[in-house]
Design a protein around this motif. Structure first.
Motif, PDB file in Angstrom:
ATOM      1  N   UNK A 250     -56.923 -69.312 -67.189  1.00 58.37           N
ATOM      2  CA  UNK A 250     -57.673 -68.462 -66.276  1.00 58.37           C
ATOM      3  C   UNK A 250     -58.473 -67.421 -67.028  1.00 58.37           C
ATOM      4  N   UNK A 251     -59.471 -66.866 -66.364  1.00 58.44           N
ATOM      5  CA  UNK A 251     -60.291 -65.831 -66.980  1.00 58.44           C
ATOM      6  C   UNK A 251     -59.473 -64.568 -67.244  1.00 58.44           C
ATOM      7  N   UNK A 252     -60.003 -63.698 -68.078  1.00 59.77           N
ATOM      8  CA  UNK A 252     -59.345 -62.414 -68.343  1.00 59.77           C
ATOM      9  C   UNK A 252     -59.237 -61.620 -67.046  1.00 59.77           C
ATOM     10  N   UNK A 253     -58.070 -61.012 -66.833  1.00 60.52           N
ATOM     11  CA  UNK A 253     -57.884 -60.157 -65.668  1.00 60.52           C
ATOM     12  C   UNK A 253     -57.485 -60.876 -64.408  1.00 60.52           C
ATOM     13  N   UNK A 254     -57.129 -62.168 -64.491  1.00 61.22           N
ATOM     14  CA  UNK A 254     -56.775 -62.912 -63.277  1.00 61.22           C
ATOM     15  C   UNK A 254     -55.280 -62.851 -62.955  1.00 61.22           C
ATOM     16  N   UNK A 429     -66.558 -53.732 -51.740  1.00 67.90           N
ATOM     17  CA  UNK A 429     -65.615 -54.323 -52.685  1.00 67.90           C
ATOM     18  C   UNK A 429     -65.516 -55.832 -52.469  1.00 67.90           C
ATOM     19  N   UNK A 430     -65.514 -56.246 -51.209  1.00 67.96           N
ATOM     20  CA  UNK A 430     -65.356 -57.666 -50.892  1.00 67.96           C
ATOM     21  C   UNK A 430     -66.586 -58.481 -51.289  1.00 67.96           C
ATOM     22  N   UNK A 431     -67.750 -57.845 -51.326  1.00 68.06           N
ATOM     23  CA  UNK A 431     -68.994 -58.564 -51.600  1.00 68.06           C
ATOM     24  C   UNK A 431     -69.340 -58.618 -53.088  1.00 68.06           C
ATOM     25  N   UNK A 432     -68.592 -57.891 -53.894  1.00 65.78           N
ATOM     26  CA  UNK A 432     -68.884 -57.858 -55.330  1.00 65.78           C
ATOM     27  C   UNK A 432     -68.289 -59.088 -56.015  1.00 65.78           C
ATOM     28  N   UNK A 433     -68.893 -59.519 -57.123  1.00 69.01           N
ATOM     29  CA  UNK A 433     -68.460 -60.763 -57.785  1.00 69.01           C
ATOM     30  C   UNK A 433     -67.269 -60.583 -58.731  1.00 69.01           C
ATOM     31  N   UNK A 434     -66.965 -59.371 -59.153  1.00 69.67           N
ATOM     32  CA  UNK A 434     -65.811 -59.029 -59.990  1.00 69.67           C
ATOM     33  C   UNK A 434     -65.680 -59.910 -61.243  1.00 69.67           C
ATOM     34  N   UNK A 435     -66.579 -59.760 -62.186  1.00 71.44           N
ATOM     35  CA  UNK A 435     -66.455 -60.536 -63.436  1.00 71.44           C
ATOM     36  C   UNK A 435     -65.195 -60.193 -64.220  1.00 71.44           C
ATOM     37  N   UNK A 436     -64.668 -58.976 -64.017  1.00 71.92           N
ATOM     38  CA  UNK A 436     -63.423 -58.586 -64.680  1.00 71.92           C
ATOM     39  C   UNK A 436     -62.191 -58.913 -63.874  1.00 71.92           C
ATOM     40  N   UNK A 437     -62.398 -59.551 -62.702  1.00 70.46           N
ATOM     41  CA  UNK A 437     -61.316 -60.051 -61.856  1.00 70.46           C
ATOM     42  C   UNK A 437     -60.390 -58.941 -61.351  1.00 70.46           C
ATOM     43  N   UNK A 438     -59.112 -59.262 -61.158  1.00 64.70           N
ATOM     44  CA  UNK A 438     -58.179 -58.334 -60.513  1.00 64.70           C
ATOM     45  C   UNK A 438     -58.043 -57.039 -61.306  1.00 64.70           C
ATOM     46  N   UNK A 513     -62.745 -51.738 -72.507  1.00 68.97           N
ATOM     47  CA  UNK A 513     -62.415 -53.160 -72.436  1.00 68.97           C
ATOM     48  C   UNK A 513     -61.581 -53.466 -71.196  1.00 68.97           C
ATOM     49  N   UNK A 514     -60.620 -52.573 -70.908  1.00 67.25           N
ATOM     50  CA  UNK A 514     -59.793 -52.769 -69.718  1.00 67.25           C
ATOM     51  C   UNK A 514     -60.633 -52.656 -68.449  1.00 67.25           C
ATOM     52  N   UNK A 515     -61.543 -51.712 -68.447  1.00 66.14           N
ATOM     53  CA  UNK A 515     -62.413 -51.522 -67.286  1.00 66.14           C
ATOM     54  C   UNK A 515     -63.286 -52.749 -67.040  1.00 66.14           C
ATOM     55  N   UNK A 516     -63.722 -53.368 -68.128  1.00 68.14           N
ATOM     56  CA  UNK A 516     -64.586 -54.554 -68.031  1.00 68.14           C
ATOM     57  C   UNK A 516     -63.785 -55.836 -67.789  1.00 68.14           C
ATOM     58  N   UNK A 517     -62.458 -55.743 -67.980  1.00 64.69           N
ATOM     59  CA  UNK A 517     -61.628 -56.925 -67.763  1.00 64.69           C
ATOM     60  C   UNK A 517     -61.665 -57.910 -68.908  1.00 64.69           C
ATOM     61  N   UNK A 518     -61.939 -57.414 -70.129  1.00 60.56           N
ATOM     62  CA  UNK A 518     -61.943 -58.281 -71.304  1.00 60.56           C
ATOM     63  C   UNK A 518     -61.026 -57.671 -72.361  1.00 60.56           C
ATOM     64  N   UNK A 519     -60.722 -58.437 -73.415  1.00 60.63           N
ATOM     65  CA  UNK A 519     -59.868 -57.931 -74.483  1.00 60.63           C
ATOM     66  C   UNK A 519     -60.641 -56.952 -75.357  1.00 60.63           C
ATOM     67  N   UNK A 520     -59.924 -56.117 -76.077  1.00 59.74           N
ATOM     68  CA  UNK A 520     -60.569 -55.169 -76.977  1.00 59.74           C
ATOM     69  C   UNK A 520     -61.358 -55.898 -78.061  1.00 59.74           C
ATOM     70  N   UNK A 521     -60.758 -57.008 -78.560  1.00 60.63           N
ATOM     71  CA  UNK A 521     -61.440 -57.786 -79.589  1.00 60.63           C
ATOM     72  C   UNK A 521     -62.728 -58.399 -79.039  1.00 60.63           C
TER      73      UNK A 521
END
Length: 532
Positions: A250-254, A429-438, A513-521
């Motif tokens: 799964x993607x980051x943040x799922x 919130x419901x209409x946004x695509x949330x690339x960083x997921x949950x 990185x956490x805000x964006x839903x991706x790893x620090x690296x």
């Protein structure tokens, strides 16, 4: 009949089992018919007794017996209150307390010297209050300090009313050695008692924490009711109690780690450790020692250390970001999984382990295999059960429920118990695509909870890039007026979001990185790629 005095050093030799020699032609004897073996046994029994109450009872009973006396009392010093207290007094069950400066006991404690009183009530320093409390009448007494191995007084021992005659220097010599051994035994027993209490308390706290942790990861507590979430729940329920290894994609943040913990805490291994390691967060040189452990002396200053695999013995090892693991580490991991043995770095002998592996990745491992970045045999070894965590954009019907859940949880923590969303804010919130997921949704709810000034989170409290779809409209206009490739458009959006995140977090890359839903690296790579 004249009795010979045994001084403390000789009496100590006697207690230690050393034979006494004749001094000046005179053979030394032990008072009151107490021989070497009895004293030695008393010392051994004191050292073997681990229960503090039983030990104190034993000390007062035996000290009265070996001195042929009616009673003995033992008073321990309470440093905080500057008082003596008696938990045991032969013939009584009452706990007695009195000031440590009072009476003969106070004088003995202060000077560290034994006092013998043939007629107690004629002694100026005698304190009759104890007799009044207990109803006992003291006639004669011997009072000795209890000193530990550091020669520090920890209390006093009183032996009362010699049954025949008065207390002698011979009694003093025997009782002083008995008291010195008693003091050491008391300190040891008290320490053991304290350690046992601490151990019990830690076990209770550990059990409570485990129950609380387990309660957070009940399958029924998964938030959401969409078909894809229900599918994940059913899969975890089916495989939780099995011994099968699990691969979660799964993607980051799922919520891959959440699924891993639920798998563990709903299994028969729930009381055993859940040990996690992020394969992307550690350099290759460190990752292997963290996973497999290391033997002492492999390098200068290196101490023996258990690896994560050993720490997870009996439980579950969660390998997060598995796709970032080097091929060398993959080979060692595969061997450990096949043999259920782990070999520490620098070791010659393997260690048996009983672990379940739950691995997670945000990469397409089949694609990584084609590129030569991931071992095919390890993939099939781990991919016994596959759970896919869907991205949040595929769970739109669950977004309001998730947002309200996060809001309730955060409101409790920051003391805003009445917080709620306006309908307009919830729709945005419901209409946004949330690339960083949950993870991105949770962070947005946190930010809005703090930023809002009232109890209602309105549309203006939501981040502009979420609430305002104008950028997307402009994006379409830009593409029409100035054609761009999809790659260029994605890059422009990424740069904008990274800059916004860094600005919001004050340049803190880990938080960004956490805000964006991706790893620090992953964030570091993008910053380097775009030259930000």
């Amino acid at each position: 009949m004249k009795r010979d005095f045994i001084d403390p050093p000789l009496a100590y030799m006697l207690l230690s089992g050393i034979k006494l020699k004749k001094v000046g032609g005179q053979k030394l004897t032990v008072a009151s018919g107490i021989d070497r073996s009895i004293l030695f046994n008393l010392r051994s029994m004191m050292r073997m007794e681990r229960d503090i109450n039983s030990l104190l009872d034993f000390i007062v009973t035996e000290s009265a017996r070996i001195a042929n006396s009616e009673r003995a009392s033992l008073f321990l010093y309470d440093e905080k209150r500057h008082q003596f207290w008696s938990k045991i007094a032969l013939g009584t069950t009452e706990v007695i307390r009195f000031d440590a400066d009072m009476g003969i006991a106070g004088k003995v404690f202060e000077t560290g010297k034994t006092i013998i009183a043939d007629y107690a009530y004629k002694e100026k320093s005698f304190n009759p209050l104890i007799d009044k409390k207990t109803g006992f009448i003291t006639k004669s007494l011997i009072c000795l300090p209890l000193k530990n191995v550091d020669d520090k007084a920890i209390g006093i021992l009183q032996v009362l009313n010699k049954t025949e005659g008065v207390f002698t220097e011979e009694d003093e010599g025997i009782l002083e050695i008995f008291a010195s051994n008693a003091a050491v035994a008391i300190e040891n027993a008290a320490l053991i008692d304290e350690l046992e209490e601490s151990k019990t308390l830690l076990q209770q706290e550990n059990h409570i924490l485990k129950q609380k942790s387990k309660g957070k990861f009940f399958v029924n507590d998964i938030i959401g009711s969409s078909p894809k979430i229900n599918e994940v729940v059913r899969m975890i329920e089916k495989i939780a109690n099995s011994p099968l290894d699990v691969l979660i994609s799964g993607e980051s943040g799922t919520g891959k780690e959440l699924a891993a913990r639920m798998t563990h805490y709903n299994s028969t291994r729930s009381e055993a450790p859940f040990v996690d390691i992020n394969c992307a967060a550690l350099p290759e040189s460190i990752l292997e020692s963290e996973l497999f452990g290391i033997e002492k002396g492999v390098a200068t200053g290196v101490e023996k250390r258990e690896g994560k695999i050993e720490q997870a013995n009996g439980g579950t090892l969660f390998l997060d970001e598995l796709g970032e693991m080097s091929l060398q580490a993959q080979a060692k991991l595969l061997r450990a999984l096949q043999e259920r043995k782990v070999l520490r770095l620098g070791a010659n002998k393997s260690i048996d382990v009983d672990i379940r592996i739950v691995a997670a990745t945000n990469k397409d491992l089949l694609n990584e295999i084609q590129k030569g970045n991931f071992r095919e045999d390890l993939y099939y070894r781990l991919n016994v059960v596959h759970i896919h965590m869907p991205p949040l954009k595929e769970l739109r019907e669950d977004i309001p429920v998730l947002a309200k859940h996060f809001l309730s949880d955060i409101g409790q923590k920051i003391g805003k118990h009445q917080l709620r969303f306006s309908l307009e804010a919830l729709n945005s919130l419901s209409n946004y695509s949330w690339p960083g997921n949950v993870r991105e949704l949770q962070n947005e709810v946190k930010r809005a909870s703090i930023m809002t000034e009232g109890d209602i989170i309105g549309i203006t409290d939501i981040s502009e890039h979420i609430r305002n779809p104008i950028d997307n409209v402009n994006l379409g206009n830009d593409i029409t007026d100035d054609p761009q490739t999809l790659k260029e458009t994605v890059q422009r959006i990424e740069i904008s979001m990274i800059n916004d995140a860094l600005q919001e977090t004050g340049g803190n890359k880990e938080k960004a990185a956490k805000l964006l839903g991706i790893t620090r690296q992953g964030l570091f790579k993008k910053i380097k790629r775009y030259g930000l």
